[in-house]
Design a protein around this motif. Structure first.
Motif, PDB file in Angstrom:
ATOM      1  N   PHE A  92      30.888 108.403  57.433  1.00 47.78           N
ATOM      2  CA  PHE A  92      30.095 106.832  57.456  1.00 47.78           C
ATOM      3  C   PHE A  92      30.616 106.602  55.689  1.00 47.78           C
ATOM      4  O   PHE A  92      30.781 105.389  55.719  1.00 47.78           O
ATOM      5  N   ILE A  93      30.027 107.258  54.419  1.00 51.98           N
ATOM      6  CA  ILE A  93      30.117 107.072  53.864  1.00 51.98           C
ATOM      7  C   ILE A  93      32.053 106.697  53.656  1.00 51.98           C
ATOM      8  O   ILE A  93      32.012 105.501  52.643  1.00 51.98           O
ATOM      9  N   VAL A  94      32.526 107.342  53.396  1.00 52.54           N
ATOM     10  CA  VAL A  94      34.115 107.257  53.349  1.00 52.54           C
ATOM     11  C   VAL A  94      34.209 106.233  53.971  1.00 52.54           C
ATOM     12  O   VAL A  94      35.172 105.472  53.351  1.00 52.54           O
ATOM     13  N   SER A  95      34.193 105.837  54.967  1.00 55.04           N
ATOM     14  CA  SER A  95      35.070 104.531  56.113  1.00 55.04           C
ATOM     15  C   SER A  95      34.330 103.269  55.365  1.00 55.04           C
ATOM     16  O   SER A  95      34.462 102.466  55.303  1.00 55.04           O
ATOM     17  N   ILE A  96      32.800 103.432  54.350  1.00 53.39           N
ATOM     18  CA  ILE A  96      31.906 102.002  54.657  1.00 53.39           C
ATOM     19  C   ILE A  96      33.054 102.143  53.039  1.00 53.39           C
ATOM     20  O   ILE A  96      33.286 100.597  52.468  1.00 53.39           O
ATOM     21  N   VAL A  97      33.215 102.600  52.001  1.00 50.57           N
ATOM     22  CA  VAL A  97      33.545 102.926  50.465  1.00 50.57           C
ATOM     23  C   VAL A  97      34.942 102.251  50.485  1.00 50.57           C
ATOM     24  O   VAL A  97      35.268 101.437  50.295  1.00 50.57           O
ATOM     25  N   GLY A  98      35.468 103.290  51.554  1.00 60.31           N
ATOM     26  CA  GLY A  98      36.985 103.288  51.749  1.00 60.31           C
ATOM     27  C   GLY A  98      37.639 101.590  52.188  1.00 60.31           C
ATOM     28  O   GLY A  98      38.116 100.491  51.337  1.00 60.31           O
ATOM     29  N   SER A  99      36.499 100.955  53.082  1.00 57.73           N
ATOM     30  CA  SER A  99      36.757  99.993  54.026  1.00 57.73           C
ATOM     31  C   SER A  99      37.044  99.223  52.079  1.00 57.73           C
ATOM     32  O   SER A  99      37.405  97.783  52.278  1.00 57.73           O
ATOM     33  N   LEU A 101      37.116  98.500  48.820  1.00 58.52           N
ATOM     34  CA  LEU A 101      37.933  99.081  48.180  1.00 58.52           C
ATOM     35  C   LEU A 101      39.410  98.447  48.213  1.00 58.52           C
ATOM     36  O   LEU A 101      39.997  98.162  47.305  1.00 58.52           O
ATOM     37  N   LEU A 102      39.391  99.178  50.040  1.00 59.57           N
ATOM     38  CA  LEU A 102      40.443  98.958  50.707  1.00 59.57           C
ATOM     39  C   LEU A 102      40.673  96.140  50.346  1.00 59.57           C
ATOM     40  O   LEU A 102      41.563  96.031  49.952  1.00 59.57           O
ATOM     41  N   ASN A 103      39.293  96.156  50.916  1.00 59.78           N
ATOM     42  CA  ASN A 103      39.385  94.908  50.828  1.00 59.78           C
ATOM     43  C   ASN A 103      39.662  93.978  49.615  1.00 59.78           C
ATOM     44  O   ASN A 103      40.347  92.914  49.471  1.00 59.78           O
ATOM     45  N   GLN A 104      38.987  94.735  48.667  1.00 57.84           N
ATOM     46  CA  GLN A 104      39.423  94.048  46.963  1.00 57.84           C
ATOM     47  C   GLN A 104      40.321  94.434  46.190  1.00 57.84           C
ATOM     48  O   GLN A 104      41.397  93.773  45.910  1.00 57.84           O
ATOM     49  N   LEU A 105      41.419  95.715  47.120  1.00 50.56           N
ATOM     50  CA  LEU A 105      42.803  95.385  46.523  1.00 50.56           C
ATOM     51  C   LEU A 105      42.822  94.586  46.975  1.00 50.56           C
ATOM     52  O   LEU A 105      45.084  94.442  46.786  1.00 50.56           O
ATOM     53  N   LEU A 106      43.374  94.505  48.671  1.00 56.73           N
ATOM     54  CA  LEU A 106      43.439  93.713  49.679  1.00 56.73           C
ATOM     55  C   LEU A 106      44.255  92.168  48.669  1.00 56.73           C
ATOM     56  O   LEU A 106      44.390  90.913  48.827  1.00 56.73           O
ATOM     57  N   LYS A 107      42.574  91.378  48.631  1.00 54.85           N
ATOM     58  CA  LYS A 107      42.165  90.132  48.068  1.00 54.85           C
ATOM     59  C   LYS A 107      43.081  89.669  46.456  1.00 54.85           C
ATOM     60  O   LYS A 107      43.418  88.320  47.126  1.00 54.85           O
ATOM     61  N   TYR A 108      42.823  90.803  45.699  1.00 53.85           N
ATOM     62  CA  TYR A 108      43.930  90.610  44.935  1.00 53.85           C
ATOM     63  C   TYR A 108      45.224  90.663  44.834  1.00 53.85           C
ATOM     64  O   TYR A 108      45.551  90.179  44.310  1.00 53.85           O
ATOM     65  N   SER A 109      45.797  91.331  45.827  1.00 48.36           N
ATOM     66  CA  SER A 109      46.880  92.115  46.176  1.00 48.36           C
ATOM     67  C   SER A 109      47.436  89.593  46.802  1.00 48.36           C
ATOM     68  O   SER A 109      48.863  89.541  46.174  1.00 48.36           O
ATOM     69  N   PHE A 110      46.968  89.321  47.890  1.00 47.60           N
ATOM     70  CA  PHE A 110      47.167  88.076  48.134  1.00 47.60           C
ATOM     71  C   PHE A 110      46.848  87.228  47.165  1.00 47.60           C
ATOM     72  O   PHE A 110      47.512  85.637  47.306  1.00 47.60           O
ATOM     73  N   GLN A 111      45.612  86.952  46.809  1.00 45.52           N
ATOM     74  CA  GLN A 111      44.769  86.028  45.789  1.00 45.52           C
ATOM     75  C   GLN A 111      45.076  84.779  46.885  1.00 45.52           C
ATOM     76  O   GLN A 111      45.367  83.196  46.201  1.00 45.52           O
ATOM     77  N   ARG A 112      44.393  84.716  48.095  1.00 48.02           N
ATOM     78  CA  ARG A 112      44.020  83.507  48.586  1.00 48.02           C
ATOM     79  C   ARG A 112      42.931  82.714  48.345  1.00 48.02           C
ATOM     80  O   ARG A 112      42.152  83.601  48.685  1.00 48.02           O
ATOM     81  N   ALA A 113      43.590  81.904  48.161  1.00 48.82           N
ATOM     82  CA  ALA A 113      42.470  80.592  47.539  1.00 48.82           C
ATOM     83  C   ALA A 113      41.598  80.263  49.155  1.00 48.82           C
ATOM     84  O   ALA A 113      42.263  80.005  50.355  1.00 48.82           O
ATOM     85  N   ARG A 114      40.162  80.362  49.305  1.00 53.66           N
ATOM     86  CA  ARG A 114      39.402  79.466  50.050  1.00 53.66           C
ATOM     87  C   ARG A 114      39.624  78.484  50.401  1.00 53.66           C
ATOM     88  O   ARG A 114      39.605  77.490  49.785  1.00 53.66           O
ATOM     89  N   PRO A 115      38.952  78.080  52.097  1.00 55.39           N
ATOM     90  CA  PRO A 115      39.681  76.669  51.850  1.00 55.39           C
ATOM     91  C   PRO A 115      38.593  76.017  51.509  1.00 55.39           C
ATOM     92  O   PRO A 115      37.512  75.759  50.982  1.00 55.39           O
TER      93      PRO A 115
END
Length: 222
Positions: A92-99, A101-115
């Motif tokens: 459970f902990i690995v799933s939540i924390v990993g998700s 961290l993955l989200n932040q990695l993807l956000k800064y990889s794509f850097q898409r502006a909000r609508p």
């Protein structure tokens, strides 16, 4: 269905989710999803009224990081003190924390502006993929996965799945309604979380299978 084929399901889900996320990321990067996003945003925001706005703010609050932390602590407390399943607790902990961290990695990889069309709330940072969508999908899916085996009735399991699906969808839709995410952000968040969960659950099941074999071998040789 054999036990081996059942254990391969999470891996297959992870692979399908990865391919789906890659496709969404490609069409977003190529600006091929503008019409779809605009159409869905217009449809959802067409229902805007003061009462519905309060409801959507409530759901987006539930999917917020602080709320997810509180929910995570409650589930951890339940798993550890009530079910006494420490291995599931690690999953459970690995799933939540990993998700997260993955989200932040993807956000800064794509850097898409909000609508910036019709926002009902203000928020900073990048848009793709949606952190709320990933939070909701990860928390409610992994919780359902862990609790499924401890609910004795089919009706109870059905209610668990229905509640989880409704919460995941409601939190995702609330972000579109409030004008802080494109629909493609939400969809990508679901697929990214699905890929991550598929991988960790697959690893978890393989570990459980190997541990069960070792125990069987030790009992047989003792």
């Amino acid at each position: 269905m054999t036990e081996k084929s059942q254990h391969s399901i999470p891996f297959i889900i992870a692979l399908i989710s990865l391919l789906a996320f890659s496709f969404v990321a490609f069409i977003v990067s190529a600006n091929k999803v503008v019409q779809f996003d605009s159409m869905v945003i217009s449809f959802i925001q067409g229902f805007e009224n003061s009462a519905l706005t309060l409801v959507m703010k409530f759901f987006t609050f539930i999917g917020d990081t602080n709320s997810v932390i509180v929910l995570t602590l409650l589930v951890i407390f339940f798993l550890y003190l009530v079910l006494k399943h420490r291995i599931e607790l690690i999953l459970f902990i690995v799933s939540i924390v990993g998700s997260a961290l993955l989200n932040q990695l993807l956000k800064y990889s794509f850097q898409r502006a909000r609508p910036d069309l019709h926002r009902l709330i203000e928020i900073d940072n990048y848009s793709f993929p949606s952190g709320h969508a990933m939070n909701a999908f990860t928390v409610y899916t992994i919780t359902s996965f862990l609790l499924w085996w401890h609910i004795p009735t089919r009706a109870g399991r059905t209610i668990l799945i229905i509640i989880s699906v409704l919460m995941i969808l409601a939190i995702g839709i609330s972000r579109i309604y409030l004008g802080v995410h494109y629909p493609s952000d939400i969809i990508a968040g679901y697929f990214a979380s699905g890929c991550w969960l598929g991988i960790v659950i697959w690893i978890f099941q393989r570990y459980q299978e190997r541990r069960s074999r070792r125990r069987s071998y030790q009992r047989w040789t003792s």
